[in-house]
Write an enzyme that holds these catalytic residues in place. Structure first.
Site, PDB file in Angstrom:
ATOM      1  N   LYS A 115      41.726  42.517  44.584  1.00 15.24           N
ATOM      2  CA  LYS A 115      41.015  43.024  43.406  1.00 15.24           C
ATOM      3  C   LYS A 115      39.553  43.214  43.743  1.00 15.24           C
ATOM      4  CE  LYS A 115      40.599  43.567  38.820  1.00 15.24           C
ATOM      5  NZ  LYS A 115      39.985  44.864  39.161  1.00 15.24           N
TER       6      LYS A 115
ATOM      7  N   LYS B 141      34.990  34.974  44.808  1.00 16.36           N
ATOM      8  CA  LYS B 141      34.846  35.046  43.345  1.00 16.36           C
ATOM      9  C   LYS B 141      36.176  34.726  42.650  1.00 16.36           C
ATOM     10  CE  LYS B 141      31.342  38.750  43.188  1.00 16.36           C
ATOM     11  NZ  LYS B 141      30.841  39.893  42.404  1.00 16.36           N
TER      12      LYS B 141
ATOM     13  N   LYS C  70      37.813  45.603  48.061  1.00 20.16           N
ATOM     14  CA  LYS C  70      36.616  46.376  47.697  1.00 20.16           C
ATOM     15  C   LYS C  70      36.731  47.781  48.239  1.00 20.16           C
ATOM     16  CE  LYS C  70      32.581  45.720  45.683  1.00 20.16           C
ATOM     17  NZ  LYS C  70      32.302  44.718  44.647  1.00 20.16           N
TER      18      LYS C  70
ATOM     19  N   THR D  77      29.561  41.364  33.042  1.00 26.48           N
ATOM     20  CA  THR D  77      28.752  40.804  34.133  1.00 26.48           C
ATOM     21  C   THR D  77      27.505  40.142  33.533  1.00 26.48           C
ATOM     22  OG1 THR D  77      29.546  42.569  35.551  1.00 26.48           O
ATOM     23  CG2 THR D  77      27.669  41.310  36.372  1.00 26.48           C
TER      24      THR D  77
ATOM     25  N   ASN E 125      23.758  48.340  35.015  1.00 26.34           N
ATOM     26  CA  ASN E 125      24.681  47.747  34.037  1.00 26.34           C
ATOM     27  C   ASN E 125      24.333  46.277  33.787  1.00 26.34           C
ATOM     28  OD1 ASN E 125      27.171  45.867  33.791  1.00 26.34           O
ATOM     29  ND2 ASN E 125      27.908  47.747  32.883  1.00 26.34           N
TER      30      ASN E 125
ATOM     31  N   SER F 217      37.862  41.715  33.982  1.00 18.66           N
ATOM     32  CA  SER F 217      38.828  42.647  34.572  1.00 18.66           C
ATOM     33  C   SER F 217      40.214  41.997  34.612  1.00 18.66           C
ATOM     34  CB  SER F 217      38.422  43.004  36.006  1.00 18.66           C
ATOM     35  OG  SER F 217      37.556  44.105  36.022  1.00 18.66           O
TER      36      SER F 217
HETATM   37  N1  GLU Z   1      32.585  45.179  41.103  1.00 21.56           N
HETATM   38  C1  GLU Z   1      32.572  43.967  40.354  1.00 21.56           C
HETATM   39  C2  GLU Z   1      32.294  42.796  41.276  1.00 21.56           C
HETATM   40  O1  GLU Z   1      31.713  42.947  42.316  1.00 21.56           O
HETATM   41  C3  GLU Z   1      33.818  43.805  39.497  1.00 21.56           C
HETATM   42  C4  GLU Z   1      35.115  43.783  40.233  1.00 21.56           C
HETATM   43  C5  GLU Z   1      36.321  43.806  39.318  1.00 21.56           C
HETATM   44  O2  GLU Z   1      36.127  43.882  38.099  1.00 21.56           O
HETATM   45  O3  GLU Z   1      37.432  43.763  39.830  1.00 21.56           O
HETATM   46  O4  GLU Z   1      32.559  41.667  40.952  1.00 21.56           O
END
Ligand code: GLU
Length: 422
Positions: free
Chosen positions: A78, A102, A114, A198, A229, A356
């Site tokens: 993810k 994370k 990613k 976020t 954002n 998410s």
């Molecule tokens: N791009 C965001 C991050 O770096 C969100 C990733 C997501 O929602 O899967 O955490």
């Protein structure tokens, strides 16, 4: 220009190796042998694609894109997709590793992934962006999916881009697949609270850090680097909570007023890429802003902003990292020695991926939650993870970054072990 590019490239290479170094330390302190580090030191899969796009002037441009999947022992991978001219393969790999951390910290049933495309969306039309988004999905469609790898927004991508990508994936699969991607518009199965997630997560981390340092948020002077954002919604949440936002910035420079900035006015005037300083004369540089006196500093822009060059001059007592990788490892050491409290990116910026996950759960069950339910569940998860990491940091006498890596990588390592991979 070439020189600038080389310098940026070098800075990002540093991020990859320093991430590996912290992962290695975390793996060792969890008691695994070196084969576990060999498994986790880089992504299991990395796909590079070249995407031909018809431009509005009739020409064809070929864009390079990437998708990295770090480790899928816990579950599907993810992570977001960024559209940026400075995207590199190494950066995408590093970011996928951070996503594993994370997801591990927040106990989400995912590994890290990613994506990124080298492009400048600020110079592209909506139609060009749509063709690029769809082309990227066609190029990576075999390795992604609701139970394989679930993309999301990241730098310069938004709910509209997610909608195009979801539509393209659904046409390829010949059935509607809302769970393929998160961060969608609400009408297409997006979650309430995802767009502000976020910033909401960062706000909760600031509250928790302030409590630990005996700081009353209503008295706090806060500087936020970046007005995208995360930075813009964060400034709104903190302003509404009564804090004084004394500095904000964008790529063009920084605004600073020790009496407090008029945040509602700035929010009204910012453009969709977070530009605000072009409306003012006499702006400071981003570097100057970071060193101004304040209680809480929130780097919410790009990586490598606090380095060994400026770490000695940072005056904030608390640093909460809303961006990915804003503080180098050397700077972390200097700041820790100076008794600054750093809430690391992998913890502070995880509100996005957490909501998410909520979005994906709602897509899978086809039943949608209220804004309050999302906010409550997010608060619970962030506070729980914050406490666990603060506890690990205090009991082991280590900084919160290493503590977060120990907790985060620990789940990927344990799952890999049970699967018999190591
Ligand atoms: N791009 C965001 C991050 O770096 C969100 C990733 C997501 O929602 O899967 O955490």
């Amino acid at each position: 220009m070439v020189k600038v590019q080389v310098v940026k490239q070098k800075a990002k290479e540093g991020l990859f190796s320093s991430t590996q170094a912290i992962i290695q330390e975390a793996i060792q302190s969890l008691g695994y042998d070196s084969s576990m580090y060999e498994l986790l030191k880089e992504p299991l899969k990395m796909l590079t694609v070249r995407i031909p796009v018809k431009m509005d002037d009739g020409s064809t441009q070929i864009f390079t894109g990437y998708r990295a999947q770090h480790n899928d022992a816990v579950g599907p991978t993810k992570g977001g997709v960024r559209f940026h001219p400075d995207v590199t393969e190494e950066e995408v790999k590093t970011l996928s590793m951070w996503m594993t951390i994370k997801c591990g910290i927040f106990n989400l049933p995912y590994g890290g992934g990613k994506g990124g495309i080298i492009c400048d969306p600020r110079k592209m039309s909506m139609l060009e962006l749509e063709r690029l988004s769809r082309g990227y999905v066609r190029a990576i469609s075999q390795i992604v999916g609701p139970t394989k790898d679930i993309p999301a927004p990241d730098m310069f991508t938004n709910p509209q881009v997610m909608a195009w990508m979801m539509d393209e994936y659904s046409s390829i699969q010949e059935f509607d697949s809302p769970g393929f991607i998160t961060g969608k518009p609400i009408v297409l199965g997006g979650s309430k609270g995802r767009e502000t997630a976020t910033a909401a997560g960062v706000t909760i981390c600031i509250e928790e850090a302030a409590k630990r340092r005996g700081l009353d948020l209503k008295e706090a002077r806060i500087i936020i680097q970046g007005f995208g954002n995360a930075g813009s919604f964060l400034s709104k949440f903190l302003y509404d909570a009564g804090a004084k936002i004394i500095g904000v910035s964008d790529v063009g420079g920084a605004l600073y007023d020790p009496k407090g900035l008029d945040i509602p006015y700035l929010l009204e005037r910012r453009d969709s890429f977070g530009m605000i300083t072009n409306l003012f004369e006499n702006v400071l540089t981003n570097e100057e802003l970071l060193e101004k006196e304040c209680d809480v500093l929130v780097p919410a822009a790009i990586s490598n902003q606090i380095t060994e060059q400026n770490a000695e001059h940072i005056q904030a007592d608390i640093i909460v990292e809303a961006a990915n990788g804003p503080t180098t490892q050397k700077a972390t050491e200097i700041l820790t020695k100076r008794n600054k409290l750093i809430v690391p990116d992998v913890l502070a910026s995880s509100g996005g991926v957490t909501v998410s996950y909520f979005e994906w759960v709602q897509n899978n069950q086809g039943y949608y939650w209220t804004e309050e339910e999302v906010a409550q569940k997010l608060r619970y998860k962030i506070k729980e993870s914050f406490e666990q990491i603060a506890h690990t940091s205090e009991t082991r006498g280590i900084d919160m970054r290493l503590a977060a890596y120990i907790v985060g990588i620990g789940r990927a390592a344990e799952a890999s072990m049970f699967r018999g991979w190591v």
